[in-house]
Design an enzyme around this catalytic site. Structure first.
Site, mmCIF file in Angstrom:
data_model
loop_
_atom_site.group_PDB
_atom_site.id
_atom_site.type_symbol
_atom_site.label_atom_id
_atom_site.label_comp_id
_atom_site.label_asym_id
_atom_site.label_seq_id
_atom_site.Cartn_x
_atom_site.Cartn_y
_atom_site.Cartn_z
ATOM 1 N N ASP A 1 -9.597 -4.008 2.190
ATOM 2 C CA ASP A 1 -8.889 -2.841 1.668
ATOM 3 C C ASP A 1 -9.867 -1.760 1.204
ATOM 4 O O ASP A 1 -10.852 -2.062 0.531
ATOM 5 C CB ASP A 1 -8.019 -3.249 0.468
ATOM 6 N N ASP B 1 -6.836 -2.150 5.563
ATOM 7 C CA ASP B 1 -5.935 -1.158 4.960
ATOM 8 C C ASP B 1 -6.753 0.001 4.413
ATOM 9 O O ASP B 1 -7.737 -0.219 3.703
ATOM 10 C CB ASP B 1 -5.142 -1.761 3.788
ATOM 11 N N ASP C 1 -7.535 -9.618 4.486
ATOM 12 C CA ASP C 1 -7.799 -8.307 5.066
ATOM 13 C C ASP C 1 -8.919 -7.639 4.277
ATOM 14 O O ASP C 1 -9.454 -8.243 3.345
ATOM 15 C CB ASP C 1 -6.528 -7.434 5.032
HETATM 16 N N1 DCP Z 1 -1.381 -3.651 -3.771
HETATM 17 C C1 DCP Z 1 -0.732 -2.573 -4.322
HETATM 18 N N2 DCP Z 1 0.253 -1.946 -3.634
HETATM 19 C C2 DCP Z 1 0.565 -2.357 -2.395
HETATM 20 C C3 DCP Z 1 -0.100 -3.440 -1.800
HETATM 21 C C4 DCP Z 1 -1.090 -4.069 -2.522
HETATM 22 O O1 DCP Z 1 -1.022 -2.186 -5.437
HETATM 23 N N3 DCP Z 1 1.527 -1.721 -1.751
HETATM 24 C C5 DCP Z 1 -2.457 -4.283 -4.523
HETATM 25 C C6 DCP Z 1 -2.281 -5.683 -4.930
HETATM 26 C C7 DCP Z 1 -3.419 -6.430 -4.309
HETATM 27 C C8 DCP Z 1 -4.319 -5.371 -3.703
HETATM 28 O O2 DCP Z 1 -3.586 -4.191 -3.716
HETATM 29 O O3 DCP Z 1 -4.114 -7.164 -5.276
HETATM 30 C C9 DCP Z 1 -4.750 -5.686 -2.325
HETATM 31 O O4 DCP Z 1 -3.698 -6.230 -1.556
HETATM 32 P P1 DCP Z 1 -3.945 -7.495 -0.662
HETATM 33 O O5 DCP Z 1 -2.611 -7.967 -0.199
HETATM 34 O O6 DCP Z 1 -4.953 -7.194 0.377
HETATM 35 O O7 DCP Z 1 -4.479 -8.579 -1.687
HETATM 36 P P2 DCP Z 1 -5.939 -9.055 -2.034
HETATM 37 O O8 DCP Z 1 -6.946 -8.148 -1.431
HETATM 38 O O9 DCP Z 1 -5.956 -9.216 -3.496
HETATM 39 O O10 DCP Z 1 -6.012 -10.484 -1.379
HETATM 40 P P3 DCP Z 1 -6.450 -10.903 0.107
HETATM 41 O O11 DCP Z 1 -7.743 -11.581 -0.073
HETATM 42 O O12 DCP Z 1 -5.384 -11.836 0.559
HETATM 43 O O13 DCP Z 1 -6.530 -9.690 0.956
HETATM 44 MG MG MG Z 2 -6.950 -7.634 0.613
#
Ligand code: DCP
Ligand code: MG
Length: 373
Positions: free
Chosen positions: A207, A297, A205
């Site tokens: 963010d 997000d 995704d």
């Molecule tokens: N995170 C957080 N609280 C949440 C959800 C996520 O602090 N409720 C943090 C942990 C992740 C980051 O935010 O590292 C982004 O979430 P993602 O699931 O999008 O993870 P990534 O961006 O790191 O990986 P991807 O490439 O799969 O999107």
């Molecule tokens: Mg992400």
């Protein structure tokens, strides 16, 4: 091959926040297997082994070169007997029989498939599995299954959102979000977070964090942004969560919990023509509609919480987890996406930048692209 441990090995910290981990992973043959083992443990609700495999994978990701023999990992933290046995198998046979067994496991396959749908967590996946369901088609044709709104969107856009988002696509979305946000509030602060801020080439995704320079002004912003995206015809799905943030409830030590900021989980329509490198490209004839759905997000903390939210949402998950563990175990402090609380001084430590937070924790600053733990 040279089996002498690299000099750096003696200095590898058990905490990811004291390691620098870029996207360049020299030990992918091991870490991929360990992440699969971690996921399988998670499905079995084996929290200990799950964490152990994740930590081991994270340590190996931080190494400056590939491990060629077991002697080379002597002295490294977080590598238990189980992990070492798996590594030995890979070093000897080029594969892990344990993971191959898991990959063939019917339950693992079903849970992995079901949880790949947006809105489906391990609990729902388990429920479906127990009812004897094995494929996505079976879920959709089973008359007694009630899907919620998020899951319906997850199935509707499944083929698009299960496909990785590229950096170019993330950039294009960044432009759209930026234009939308600044059209509403020219002084709004917007930042890309998540894996793309860490320099990853692909993600599941995109963010973003947004706030206003003046406290409280962020409150209506997110709903405005959502309306504007809808007006532009690119909002395919929106799940909005109002803020439940309560300063008087700081600090918290609910580690794995969602933070309480205002946020929304979106599915947006991205025109291929807006993506750099795809402009004017001859599209694959089977993919002639010229757009794709992407998961986005948006999180909107108040500005005095911005640094904490940025640090938390930049991740990686493992990096964040170890930051919180380090804070608690080594500094008697509680860290989450909202605040840093010093238990000894009995007060919350203010921060306007991520550097402030690292400094409060007595940690060397780690750049976002070094947080791919
Ligand atoms: N995170 C957080 N609280 C949440 C959800 C996520 O602090 N409720 C943090 C942990 C992740 C980051 O935010 O590292 C982004 O979430 P993602 O699931 O999008 O993870 P990534 O961006 O790191 O990986 P991807 O490439 O799969 O999107
Ligand atoms: Mg992400």
């Amino acid at each position: 091959t040279d089996c002498s441990p690299p000099n750096a090995v003696a200095n590898v910290s058990q905490y990811a926040c004291q390691r620098r981990t870029t996207t360049e992973n020299h030990n992918k043959i091991f870490t991929d297997v360990m992440e699969e083992l971690a996921e399988s443990s998670e499905f079995n609700e084996s929290k200990g082994p799950c964490l152990a495999f994740r930590q081991a994978a994270s340590v190996l990701k931080s190494l400056p070169s590939a491990v060629h023999c077991l002697e080379a990992i002597q002295g490294l933290p977080c590598l238990g007997e189980h992990t070492k046995a798996v590594m030995e198998e890979i070093l000897t046979f080029g594969r892990s029989f344990k993971v191959e067994e898991i990959r063939c496991d019917e339950r693992y396959q079903a849970l992995k498939l079901f949880t790949s749908v947006f809105g489906v967590g391990p609990k729902t996946a388990e429920k479906w599995y127990r009812r004897g369901l094995r494929s996505l088609k079976e879920i959709l044709t089973e008359p007694n299954i009630q899907l919620n709104r998020m899951q319906r969107a997850g199935f509707l856009y499944y083929s698009d959102i299960s496909k990785a988002v590229s950096k170019a696509e993330a950039k294009a979305l960044g432009c759209i979000i930026e234009e939308t946000v600044h059209w509403i509030a020219p002084d709004a602060i917007l930042a890309l977070t998540g894996g793309f801020r860490r320099g990853k080439e692909y993600g599941h995704d995109v963010d973003f964090l947004l706030t206003m320079p003046e406290m409280g002004k962020e409150e209506g912003l997110l709903l405005h942004v959502i309306d504007r995206l809808r007006d532009q015809g690119i909002l395919l799905y929106c799940e909005y969560q109002g803020s439940t943030f309560d300063v008087s409830k700081l600090p918290s030590c609910r580690f794995e919990d969602m933070d309480s900021f205002q946020k929304c989980f979106l599915i947006l329509r991205l025109e291929q023509g807006q993506v750099e490198g795809e402009r004017g490209l001859q599209r694959d004839p089977g993919d002639s509609r010229g757009w794709r759905a992407v998961r986005v997000d948006l999180v909107a903390p108040p500005v005095d919480r911005y640094a904490f939210a940025l640090l938390g949402w930049t991740g990686s998950r493992q990096f964040g987890r170890d930051l919180r563990t380090f804070a608690q175990k080594e500094r008697q402090m509680l860290l989450d996406n909202h605040a840093l609380y010093d238990k000894t001084k009995k007060l919350c430590l203010p921060a306007t930048t991520e550097k402030d937070i690292f400094a409060h924790l007595g940690l060397e600053y780690v750049e976002p692209w070094q947080r791919n733990a």
